[in-house]
Design an enzyme around this catalytic site. Structure first.
Site, PDB file in Angstrom:
ATOM      1  CE  LYS A 248      -3.453   5.088  -1.243  1.00  0.00           C
ATOM      2  NZ  LYS A 248      -4.534   5.598  -2.112  1.00  0.00           N
TER       3      LYS A 248
ATOM      4  CE1 TYR B 111      -3.990   2.157   0.899  1.00  0.00           C
ATOM      5  CE2 TYR B 111      -2.492   3.191   2.450  1.00  0.00           C
ATOM      6  CZ  TYR B 111      -3.691   3.191   1.772  1.00  0.00           C
ATOM      7  OH  TYR B 111      -4.577   4.229   1.946  1.00  0.00           O
TER       8      TYR B 111
HETATM    9  P1  NAP Z   1     -13.200   2.401   1.628  1.00  0.00           P
HETATM   10  O1  NAP Z   1     -14.160   2.891   2.647  1.00  0.00           O
HETATM   11  O2  NAP Z   1     -12.655   1.018   1.735  1.00  0.00           O
HETATM   12  O3  NAP Z   1     -13.876   2.607   0.181  1.00  0.00           O
HETATM   13  C1  NAP Z   1     -13.169   2.239  -0.972  1.00  0.00           C
HETATM   14  C2  NAP Z   1     -13.938   2.659  -2.206  1.00  0.00           C
HETATM   15  O4  NAP Z   1     -13.161   2.270  -3.357  1.00  0.00           O
HETATM   16  C3  NAP Z   1     -15.285   1.966  -2.351  1.00  0.00           C
HETATM   17  O5  NAP Z   1     -16.172   2.846  -3.009  1.00  0.00           O
HETATM   18  C4  NAP Z   1     -14.970   0.775  -3.248  1.00  0.00           C
HETATM   19  O6  NAP Z   1     -16.069   0.288  -4.000  1.00  0.00           O
HETATM   20  C5  NAP Z   1     -13.950   1.411  -4.175  1.00  0.00           C
HETATM   21  N1  NAP Z   1     -13.075   0.426  -4.823  1.00  0.00           N
HETATM   22  C6  NAP Z   1     -12.251  -0.469  -4.226  1.00  0.00           C
HETATM   23  N2  NAP Z   1     -11.608  -1.190  -5.158  1.00  0.00           N
HETATM   24  C7  NAP Z   1     -12.051  -0.740  -6.359  1.00  0.00           C
HETATM   25  C8  NAP Z   1     -11.788  -1.099  -7.701  1.00  0.00           C
HETATM   26  N3  NAP Z   1     -10.912  -2.074  -8.009  1.00  0.00           N
HETATM   27  N4  NAP Z   1     -12.427  -0.443  -8.685  1.00  0.00           N
HETATM   28  C9  NAP Z   1     -13.311   0.539  -8.391  1.00  0.00           C
HETATM   29  N5  NAP Z   1     -13.600   0.930  -7.147  1.00  0.00           N
HETATM   30  C10 NAP Z   1     -12.987   0.283  -6.148  1.00  0.00           C
HETATM   31  O7  NAP Z   1     -11.902   3.337   1.540  1.00  0.00           O
HETATM   32  P2  NAP Z   1     -11.644   4.825   2.095  1.00  0.00           P
HETATM   33  O8  NAP Z   1     -11.108   4.737   3.471  1.00  0.00           O
HETATM   34  O9  NAP Z   1     -12.819   5.690   1.796  1.00  0.00           O
HETATM   35  O10 NAP Z   1     -10.413   5.241   1.156  1.00  0.00           O
HETATM   36  C11 NAP Z   1     -10.568   6.007  -0.017  1.00  0.00           C
HETATM   37  C12 NAP Z   1      -9.182   6.419  -0.501  1.00  0.00           C
HETATM   38  O11 NAP Z   1      -8.526   7.154   0.531  1.00  0.00           O
HETATM   39  C13 NAP Z   1      -8.268   5.246  -0.824  1.00  0.00           C
HETATM   40  O12 NAP Z   1      -7.470   5.553  -1.943  1.00  0.00           O
HETATM   41  C14 NAP Z   1      -7.415   5.124   0.415  1.00  0.00           C
HETATM   42  O13 NAP Z   1      -6.179   4.515   0.140  1.00  0.00           O
HETATM   43  C15 NAP Z   1      -7.267   6.579   0.798  1.00  0.00           C
HETATM   44  N6  NAP Z   1      -6.919   6.802   2.201  1.00  0.00           N
HETATM   45  C16 NAP Z   1      -7.738   6.391   3.214  1.00  0.00           C
HETATM   46  C17 NAP Z   1      -7.362   6.634   4.529  1.00  0.00           C
HETATM   47  C18 NAP Z   1      -8.222   6.235   5.698  1.00  0.00           C
HETATM   48  O14 NAP Z   1      -7.770   6.419   6.858  1.00  0.00           O
HETATM   49  N7  NAP Z   1      -9.415   5.717   5.498  1.00  0.00           N
HETATM   50  C19 NAP Z   1      -6.141   7.266   4.806  1.00  0.00           C
HETATM   51  C20 NAP Z   1      -5.340   7.643   3.759  1.00  0.00           C
HETATM   52  C21 NAP Z   1      -5.733   7.423   2.466  1.00  0.00           C
HETATM   53  P3  NAP Z   1     -17.101  -0.836  -3.388  1.00  0.00           P
HETATM   54  O15 NAP Z   1     -17.933  -0.115  -2.364  1.00  0.00           O
HETATM   55  O16 NAP Z   1     -17.921  -1.276  -4.557  1.00  0.00           O
HETATM   56  O17 NAP Z   1     -16.273  -1.914  -2.799  1.00  0.00           O
END
Ligand code: NAP
Length: 250
Positions: free
Chosen positions: A162, A158
């Site tokens: 990133k 991951y």
């Molecule tokens: P999340 O709640 O797990 O949601 C992930 C989203 O991405 C969902 O809409 C999922 O669709 C979609 N997705 C996953 N794999 C996919 C694919 N192969 N093709 C199309 N869509 C896909 O994640 P989140 O926490 O909101 O994270 C969103 C972004 O922020 C990510 O890039 C993550 O790395 C980044 N981020 C998150 C955090 C954190 O603390 N949460 C921190 C830093 C960065 P489905 O609903 O259909 O599965």
């Protein structure tokens, strides 16, 4: 009250069915944009968000698109251009985790994360580059992470993806600047979503305690920065990585 006016703009947001992506979709739609978004598997949730956004006077269209699939991403972007006539902004938000210490990390877990979180972003950027270049304007916002800057034990896949996004953002910003296409990256710290729900309560507390602001971010606090990068208020910013992390990575 909407912070930015995106009336008439067309934005594409990947992974908008949950978490940060859902909040980005809702924010941009509330600020007047027509939003095209994707999900991987969560069709019911996408339908519910579409209806709720419409009830509030906004517009979002969802399609099932695996961002790791080159042809599917290209077809989706072509469909948006055909239907809406333009793409003003792309938000690369979709992402997955497959955590594990390196001795136990399978090649599949490495490849899946790199393919979705980095190569998928490349596919989407390449697909929107042409319409944005002919428009001579456009915005791309990549959702990175502070672990792409500082690393994190248990996340070599991951954090590598990133970190790769930082290089992609800066190179693309240089390539596309002459066409007035701005490319930036947001690096969130800890945001409470399904992705971080896997942490134990103790881990969550330890994480929050280590943040100068002593709390996780809301998804809305990430979405508002995305909206800024898509707005006219950020017209002289490109190639930047902005940490939105409550001071964690100072
Ligand atoms: P999340 O709640 O797990 O949601 C992930 C989203 O991405 C969902 O809409 C999922 O669709 C979609 N997705 C996953 N794999 C996919 C694919 N192969 N093709 C199309 N869509 C896909 O994640 P989140 O926490 O909101 O994270 C969103 C972004 O922020 C990510 O890039 C993550 O790395 C980044 N981020 C998150 C955090 C954190 O603390 N949460 C921190 C830093 C960065 P489905 O609903 O259909 O599965």
């Amino acid at each position: 009250m909407a912070a930015f006016d995106h009336t008439g703009k067309v934005f594409v947001v990947t992974g908008g069915s949950r978490g940060i992506g859902e909040s980005i979709v809702r924010t941009l739609a509330a600020e007047g944009a027509t939003v095209y978004s994707t999900y991987n598997a969560n069709a019911e949730r996408a339908q519910a968000i579409t209806a709720d956004v419409a009830e509030r006077g906004g517009t979002v269209h969802y399609q099932s698109v695996d961002v790791a699939n080159e042809d599917a991403v290209k077809a989706f972007v072509d469909h948006v251009v055909q239907q809406a006539g333009r793409i003003d902004g792309l938000v690369n938000n979709a992402g997955i985790t497959r955590d594990g210490l390196i001795m136990r990390m399978s090649s599949k877990d490495w490849n899946d994360v790199l393919q979705t979180n980095l190569t998928g972003v490349f596919y989407a950027c390449r697909a929107v580059a042409r319409p944005m270049m002919s428009q001579r304007t456009g915005r791309i916002v990549n959702i990175g992470s502070i672990v792409g800057l500082g690393g994190n034990a248990g996340q070599v896949n991951y954090s590598s993806a990133k970190a790769g996004l930082v290089g992609l953002t800066r190179s693309l910003a240089r390539e596309l600047a002459s066409r007035n296409i701005l490319v930036n990256c947001i690096a969130p710290g800890y945001v409470e979503t399904d992705m971080t729900d896997k942490l134990t309560e103790d881990q969550k507390k330890a994480f929050s305690d280590s943040i100068p602001l002593k709390r996780s971010a809301t998804a809305e606090e990430i979405a508002s920065v995305v909206s800024f990068f898509l707005s006219d208020r950020s017209s002289y910013i490109t190639g930047q990585v902005l940490n939105v992390d409550g001071g964690l990575a100072m």
